[in-house]
Design a protein around this motif. Structure first.
Motif, mmCIF file in Angstrom:
data_model
loop_
_atom_site.group_PDB
_atom_site.id
_atom_site.type_symbol
_atom_site.label_atom_id
_atom_site.label_comp_id
_atom_site.label_asym_id
_atom_site.label_seq_id
_atom_site.Cartn_x
_atom_site.Cartn_y
_atom_site.Cartn_z
ATOM 1 N N ASP A 67 0.766 -1.213 0.079
ATOM 2 C CA ASP A 67 0.181 -0.023 -0.106
ATOM 3 C C ASP A 67 1.108 1.325 0.098
ATOM 4 N N MET A 68 0.915 1.837 -0.919
ATOM 5 C CA MET A 68 1.761 3.185 -1.246
ATOM 6 C C MET A 68 1.395 4.258 -0.155
ATOM 7 N N LEU A 69 -0.005 4.450 0.331
ATOM 8 C CA LEU A 69 -0.213 5.383 1.060
ATOM 9 C C LEU A 69 0.138 4.994 2.483
ATOM 10 N N ALA A 70 -0.165 3.735 2.799
ATOM 11 C CA ALA A 70 0.290 3.074 4.336
ATOM 12 C C ALA A 70 1.847 3.050 4.740
ATOM 13 N N ASN A 71 2.437 2.530 3.494
ATOM 14 C CA ASN A 71 3.942 2.226 3.672
ATOM 15 C C ASN A 71 4.609 2.579 2.284
ATOM 16 N N PRO A 72 4.737 4.079 2.103
ATOM 17 C CA PRO A 72 5.446 4.708 1.043
ATOM 18 C C PRO A 72 6.759 4.205 0.647
ATOM 19 N N ARG A 73 7.592 3.969 1.687
ATOM 20 C CA ARG A 73 9.207 3.671 1.673
ATOM 21 C C ARG A 73 9.207 2.371 1.039
ATOM 22 N N GLU A 74 8.418 1.404 1.344
ATOM 23 C CA GLU A 74 8.551 0.193 1.052
ATOM 24 C C GLU A 74 8.103 -0.097 -0.493
ATOM 25 N N ALA A 75 7.047 0.672 -0.781
ATOM 26 C CA ALA A 75 6.493 0.482 -2.256
ATOM 27 C C ALA A 75 7.298 1.165 -3.058
ATOM 28 N N LYS A 76 8.073 2.136 -2.954
ATOM 29 C CA LYS A 76 8.707 3.001 -3.679
ATOM 30 C C LYS A 76 10.083 2.215 -3.980
ATOM 31 N N ARG A 77 10.410 1.368 -3.003
ATOM 32 C CA ARG A 77 11.832 0.481 -3.472
ATOM 33 C C ARG A 77 11.656 -0.326 -4.687
ATOM 34 N N SER A 78 10.381 -0.603 -5.008
ATOM 35 C CA SER A 78 9.978 -1.361 -6.161
ATOM 36 C C SER A 78 10.102 -0.773 -7.254
ATOM 37 N N ILE A 79 10.071 0.691 -7.430
ATOM 38 C CA ILE A 79 9.491 1.549 -8.472
ATOM 39 C C ILE A 79 11.108 2.271 -9.125
ATOM 40 N N GLY A 80 11.212 2.197 -10.409
ATOM 41 C CA GLY A 80 11.962 3.117 -11.031
ATOM 42 C C GLY A 80 11.310 4.347 -11.850
ATOM 43 N N TYR A 81 11.636 5.443 -11.504
ATOM 44 C CA TYR A 81 10.767 6.521 -11.830
ATOM 45 C C TYR A 81 11.438 7.696 -12.774
ATOM 46 N N LEU A 82 10.985 7.956 -13.905
ATOM 47 C CA LEU A 82 11.337 8.916 -14.729
ATOM 48 C C LEU A 82 10.820 9.986 -14.858
ATOM 49 N N PRO A 83 10.658 11.048 -14.096
ATOM 50 C CA PRO A 83 9.708 12.119 -13.840
ATOM 51 C C PRO A 83 9.626 13.051 -15.272
ATOM 52 N N GLU A 84 8.592 13.679 -15.349
ATOM 53 C CA GLU A 84 8.774 14.834 -16.254
ATOM 54 C C GLU A 84 9.687 16.039 -16.305
ATOM 55 N N GLY A 85 10.385 16.043 -17.244
ATOM 56 C CA GLY A 85 11.619 16.831 -17.446
ATOM 57 C C GLY A 85 12.940 16.308 -16.930
ATOM 58 N N ALA A 86 12.958 15.138 -16.507
ATOM 59 C CA ALA A 86 14.291 14.338 -15.852
ATOM 60 C C ALA A 86 14.957 15.040 -15.107
ATOM 61 N N PRO A 87 14.666 15.593 -14.030
ATOM 62 C CA PRO A 87 15.254 16.686 -13.305
ATOM 63 C C PRO A 87 16.408 15.905 -12.449
ATOM 64 N N ALA A 88 17.575 16.627 -12.440
ATOM 65 C CA ALA A 88 18.792 16.057 -11.765
ATOM 66 C C ALA A 88 19.598 17.285 -11.220
ATOM 67 N N TYR A 89 20.643 17.049 -10.425
ATOM 68 C CA TYR A 89 21.386 18.130 -9.874
ATOM 69 C C TYR A 89 22.625 18.640 -11.275
ATOM 70 N N PRO A 90 22.300 19.876 -11.550
ATOM 71 C CA PRO A 90 23.132 20.192 -12.817
ATOM 72 C C PRO A 90 24.483 20.396 -12.629
ATOM 73 N N ASP A 91 24.962 20.554 -11.434
ATOM 74 C CA ASP A 91 26.466 20.828 -11.330
ATOM 75 C C ASP A 91 27.427 19.321 -11.173
ATOM 76 N N MET A 92 26.417 18.301 -11.002
ATOM 77 C CA MET A 92 27.069 16.831 -10.862
ATOM 78 C C MET A 92 27.662 16.580 -12.284
ATOM 79 N N THR A 93 28.631 15.814 -12.388
ATOM 80 C CA THR A 93 28.920 15.199 -13.672
ATOM 81 C C THR A 93 27.863 13.716 -13.710
ATOM 82 N N VAL A 94 27.869 13.228 -14.956
ATOM 83 C CA VAL A 94 26.941 12.176 -14.887
ATOM 84 C C VAL A 94 27.414 10.989 -13.934
#
Length: 253
Positions: A67-94
Protein backbone atom coordinates in the motif's frame (compact mmCIF):
# COMPACT_ATOMS: atom_id res chain seq x y z
CA UNK A 1 -1.10 -13.23 -11.26
CA UNK A 2 -1.45 -10.27 -8.92
CA UNK A 3 -0.96 -6.87 -10.59
CA UNK A 4 2.25 -5.02 -9.81
CA UNK A 5 0.46 -1.67 -10.11
CA UNK A 6 -3.09 -1.46 -8.85
CA UNK A 7 -4.67 1.98 -8.49
CA UNK A 8 -8.38 2.56 -8.05
CA UNK A 9 -10.49 5.69 -7.95
CA UNK A 10 -7.55 8.09 -8.12
CA UNK A 11 -8.68 11.67 -7.64
CA UNK A 12 -6.56 14.78 -7.26
CA UNK A 13 -7.79 18.28 -6.51
CA UNK A 14 -5.64 21.40 -6.54
CA UNK A 15 -7.89 23.88 -4.79
CA UNK A 16 -10.88 24.34 -7.09
CA UNK A 17 -9.18 22.49 -9.95
CA UNK A 18 -10.01 18.81 -10.42
CA UNK A 19 -6.95 17.40 -12.19
CA UNK A 20 -7.75 13.67 -11.96
CA UNK A 21 -11.27 12.33 -11.55
CA UNK A 22 -11.58 8.66 -10.59
CA UNK A 23 -8.88 7.01 -12.73
CA UNK A 24 -8.24 3.25 -12.38
CA UNK A 25 -4.91 1.75 -13.48
CA UNK A 26 -4.11 -1.95 -13.21
CA UNK A 27 -0.83 -3.05 -14.80
CA UNK A 28 0.27 -6.68 -14.75
CA UNK A 29 3.82 -8.06 -14.73
CA UNK A 30 5.16 -8.27 -18.27
CA UNK A 31 2.82 -5.53 -19.47
CA UNK A 32 3.83 -2.22 -21.05
CA UNK A 33 0.96 0.21 -20.58
CA UNK A 34 0.96 3.35 -22.69
CA UNK A 35 -0.72 6.23 -20.85
CA UNK A 36 -1.99 8.86 -23.26
CA UNK A 37 -3.95 12.07 -23.24
CA UNK A 38 -3.83 15.66 -24.49
CA UNK A 39 -1.78 18.23 -22.59
CA UNK A 40 -3.42 18.99 -19.25
CA UNK A 41 -5.41 15.74 -19.20
CA UNK A 42 -3.86 14.60 -15.90
CA UNK A 43 -1.21 12.12 -17.08
CA UNK A 44 1.74 13.45 -15.08
CA UNK A 45 -0.42 14.07 -12.01
CA UNK A 46 -1.64 10.46 -12.12
CA UNK A 47 1.89 9.12 -12.48
CA UNK A 48 3.08 11.25 -9.58
CA UNK A 49 0.35 9.73 -7.42
CA UNK A 50 1.22 6.17 -8.50
CA UNK A 51 4.87 6.76 -7.56
CA UNK A 52 4.06 8.41 -4.22
CA UNK A 53 5.31 11.83 -5.27
CA UNK A 54 1.82 13.29 -4.80
CA UNK A 55 -0.78 12.10 -2.30
CA UNK A 56 -4.19 11.56 -3.91
CA UNK A 57 -7.25 13.41 -2.66
CA UNK A 58 -9.01 10.05 -2.86
CA UNK A 59 -8.27 6.55 -4.11
CA UNK A 60 -5.96 3.62 -3.39
CA UNK A 61 -2.56 2.60 -4.78
CA UNK A 62 -0.69 -0.69 -4.37
CA UNK A 63 2.71 -1.45 -5.90
CA UNK A 64 3.89 -5.07 -5.79
CA UNK A 65 1.21 -5.67 -3.18
CA UNK A 66 2.37 -2.83 -0.90
CA UNK A 67 0.00 0.00 0.00
CA UNK A 68 1.62 3.22 -1.22
CA UNK A 69 -0.30 5.42 1.20
CA UNK A 70 0.29 3.25 4.29
CA UNK A 71 3.89 2.20 3.54
CA UNK A 72 5.32 4.56 0.91
CA UNK A 73 9.01 3.84 1.53
CA UNK A 74 8.55 0.10 1.01
CA UNK A 75 6.39 0.61 -2.09
CA UNK A 76 8.88 3.03 -3.65
CA UNK A 77 11.70 0.48 -3.39
CA UNK A 78 10.02 -1.44 -6.20
CA UNK A 79 9.74 1.56 -8.55
CA UNK A 80 12.09 3.15 -11.03
CA UNK A 81 10.70 6.58 -11.88
CA UNK A 82 11.56 8.91 -14.73
CA UNK A 83 9.62 12.11 -13.98
CA UNK A 84 8.64 14.83 -16.40
CA UNK A 85 11.67 16.92 -17.37
CA UNK A 86 14.18 14.37 -15.99
CA UNK A 87 15.34 16.63 -13.13
CA UNK A 88 18.88 16.11 -11.83
CA UNK A 89 21.59 18.08 -10.03
CA UNK A 90 22.99 20.25 -12.84
CA UNK A 91 26.45 20.80 -11.31
CA UNK A 92 27.14 17.06 -10.92
CA UNK A 93 28.84 15.05 -13.64
CA UNK A 94 26.96 12.07 -15.02
CA UNK A 95 29.06 9.60 -13.03
CA UNK A 96 28.78 11.65 -9.83
CA UNK A 97 25.00 11.75 -10.17
CA UNK A 98 24.70 8.01 -10.79
CA UNK A 99 27.02 7.26 -7.86
CA UNK A 100 24.81 9.47 -5.68
CA UNK A 101 21.68 7.60 -6.81
CA UNK A 102 23.40 4.27 -6.16
CA UNK A 103 24.31 5.39 -2.62
CA UNK A 104 20.73 6.50 -1.98
CA UNK A 105 19.56 3.10 -3.20
CA UNK A 106 21.89 1.34 -0.76
CA UNK A 107 24.54 -0.06 -3.11
CA UNK A 108 28.05 -0.62 -1.79
CA UNK A 109 30.90 0.87 -3.81
CA UNK A 110 31.75 -2.27 -5.82
CA UNK A 111 28.13 -3.05 -6.67
CA UNK A 112 27.51 0.58 -7.60
CA UNK A 113 30.51 0.60 -9.94
CA UNK A 114 29.37 -2.58 -11.72
CA UNK A 115 25.79 -1.37 -12.07
CA UNK A 116 26.79 2.08 -13.33
CA UNK A 117 29.17 0.59 -15.91
CA UNK A 118 26.37 -1.64 -17.19
CA UNK A 119 23.93 1.25 -17.40
CA UNK A 120 26.35 3.63 -19.10
CA UNK A 121 26.79 1.06 -21.85
CA UNK A 122 23.08 0.21 -21.98
CA UNK A 123 21.88 3.80 -22.47
CA UNK A 124 25.00 5.02 -24.29
CA UNK A 125 26.36 7.59 -21.85
CA UNK A 126 30.05 6.80 -22.28
CA UNK A 127 30.78 9.93 -24.32
CA UNK A 128 29.45 12.25 -21.59
CA UNK A 129 30.47 10.23 -18.53
CA UNK A 130 32.51 13.05 -16.94
CA UNK A 131 30.45 15.96 -18.28
CA UNK A 132 28.30 18.07 -15.95
CA UNK A 133 24.59 17.53 -16.43
CA UNK A 134 23.90 21.23 -17.07
CA UNK A 135 26.07 21.06 -20.21
CA UNK A 136 24.23 18.08 -21.73
CA UNK A 137 21.72 18.22 -24.55
CA UNK A 138 18.09 17.50 -23.75
CA UNK A 139 18.47 14.01 -25.22
CA UNK A 140 21.45 13.13 -23.04
CA UNK A 141 19.72 14.52 -19.95
CA UNK A 142 16.84 12.17 -20.76
CA UNK A 143 19.26 9.26 -20.97
CA UNK A 144 20.69 10.15 -17.55
CA UNK A 145 17.14 10.17 -16.20
CA UNK A 146 16.54 6.73 -17.67
CA UNK A 147 19.78 5.42 -16.16
CA UNK A 148 18.81 6.53 -12.64
CA UNK A 149 15.38 4.92 -13.05
CA UNK A 150 16.92 1.61 -14.13
CA UNK A 151 19.82 1.63 -11.67
CA UNK A 152 18.40 -0.56 -8.90
CA UNK A 153 16.81 -3.00 -11.39
CA UNK A 154 13.25 -2.44 -10.07
CA UNK A 155 10.31 -4.69 -11.04
CA UNK A 156 8.18 -1.62 -11.85
CA UNK A 157 9.12 1.26 -14.15
CA UNK A 158 7.08 4.47 -14.37
CA UNK A 159 8.37 6.58 -17.26
CA UNK A 160 6.94 10.01 -18.08
CA UNK A 161 7.58 10.59 -21.81
CA UNK A 162 10.84 8.59 -21.90
CA UNK A 163 11.70 9.50 -25.51
CA UNK A 164 10.99 13.23 -25.17
CA UNK A 165 13.84 15.22 -26.70
CA UNK A 166 15.56 12.24 -28.34
CA UNK A 167 16.46 12.15 -32.01
CA UNK A 168 14.98 9.35 -34.20
CA UNK A 169 17.94 7.01 -33.68
CA UNK A 170 17.88 7.54 -29.92
CA UNK A 171 14.13 6.96 -29.83
CA UNK A 172 14.61 3.67 -31.64
CA UNK A 173 17.25 2.57 -29.11
CA UNK A 174 15.13 3.52 -26.09
CA UNK A 175 12.05 1.82 -27.52
CA UNK A 176 14.05 -1.36 -28.08
CA UNK A 177 15.26 -1.14 -24.48
CA UNK A 178 11.72 -0.65 -23.12
CA UNK A 179 10.38 -3.49 -25.27
CA UNK A 180 13.08 -5.84 -23.95
CA UNK A 181 12.58 -4.76 -20.33
CA UNK A 182 8.83 -5.12 -20.72
CA UNK A 183 9.24 -8.90 -21.01
CA UNK A 184 10.25 -9.08 -17.34
CA UNK A 185 9.01 -5.88 -15.71
CA UNK A 186 5.82 -3.91 -15.25
CA UNK A 187 6.05 -0.67 -17.23
CA UNK A 188 3.76 2.36 -17.17
CA UNK A 189 4.82 5.03 -19.64
CA UNK A 190 3.17 8.22 -20.74
CA UNK A 191 3.61 9.47 -24.26
CA UNK A 192 2.00 11.82 -26.75
CA UNK A 193 3.58 9.90 -29.66
CA UNK A 194 0.98 7.47 -30.98
CA UNK A 195 3.50 5.49 -33.02
CA UNK A 196 5.21 4.71 -29.71
CA UNK A 197 2.07 2.93 -28.53
CA UNK A 198 2.17 0.66 -31.57
CA UNK A 199 5.94 0.17 -31.24
CA UNK A 200 6.27 -0.82 -27.56
CA UNK A 201 2.95 -1.02 -25.71
CA UNK A 202 0.83 -4.08 -25.03
CA UNK A 203 -2.05 -1.93 -23.77
CA UNK A 204 -3.12 1.70 -23.85
CA UNK A 205 -5.16 3.92 -21.55
CA UNK A 206 -6.30 7.34 -22.75
CA UNK A 207 -7.44 9.97 -20.31
CA UNK A 208 -9.17 13.25 -21.08
CA UNK A 209 -10.11 15.96 -18.60
CA UNK A 210 -8.91 13.74 -15.78
CA UNK A 211 -11.04 10.70 -16.70
CA UNK A 212 -10.25 7.45 -18.52
CA UNK A 213 -11.92 7.34 -21.94
CA UNK A 214 -10.24 4.24 -23.42
CA UNK A 215 -8.58 1.10 -22.07
CA UNK A 216 -7.53 -1.63 -24.46
CA UNK A 217 -4.85 -3.02 -26.73
CA UNK A 218 -3.31 -0.99 -29.57
CA UNK A 219 -5.24 -3.22 -31.99
CA UNK A 220 -8.51 -2.43 -30.18
CA UNK A 221 -7.62 1.26 -30.35
CA UNK A 222 -7.06 0.97 -34.10
CA UNK A 223 -10.44 -0.74 -34.48
CA UNK A 224 -12.14 2.43 -33.20
CA UNK A 225 -11.37 4.11 -36.55
CA UNK A 226 -13.82 3.56 -39.43
CA UNK A 227 -12.70 1.47 -42.41
CA UNK A 228 -12.52 4.50 -44.70
CA UNK A 229 -9.71 5.99 -42.56
CA UNK A 230 -6.65 4.36 -44.09
CA UNK A 231 -3.84 6.60 -42.84
CA UNK A 232 -2.94 7.85 -39.36
CA UNK A 233 -5.73 5.75 -37.86
CA UNK A 234 -4.56 6.13 -34.25
CA UNK A 235 -4.36 9.90 -34.70
CA UNK A 236 -7.97 9.87 -35.90
CA UNK A 237 -9.11 7.78 -32.92
CA UNK A 238 -7.19 9.92 -30.43
CA UNK A 239 -8.71 13.14 -31.77
CA UNK A 240 -12.18 11.62 -31.86
CA UNK A 241 -11.99 10.35 -28.28
CA UNK A 242 -10.40 13.41 -26.72
CA UNK A 243 -12.46 16.06 -28.49
CA UNK A 244 -15.87 14.42 -28.05
CA UNK A 245 -18.10 14.01 -25.02
CA UNK A 246 -17.42 10.25 -24.93
CA UNK A 247 -16.87 9.09 -21.37
CA UNK A 248 -15.76 5.52 -22.01
CA UNK A 249 -14.55 3.93 -25.24
CA UNK A 250 -13.10 0.46 -25.59
CA UNK A 251 -13.29 -2.28 -23.01
CA UNK A 252 -13.20 -1.48 -19.31
CA UNK A 253 -10.46 -3.30 -17.41
Amino acid sequence: MDPYIEAHGLRKEFGSILAVDGVDLVVQPGEVLGFLGPNGAGKSTTMKMVTGFLEPTAGSIRVCGVDMLANPREAKRSIGYLPEGAPAYPDMTVVEFLRFIAEVRGFDRAAARDQIERLVEQVHLGGVYHQTIETLSKGFKRRVGLAQAFLHDPPVLVLDEPTDGLDPNQKHEVRDLIREMGKQKTILLSTHILEEVEAVCTRAVIINRGRAVFDGTPAELDEQAPAEVTANRLDWVFRNITTSDTVVAGGAR
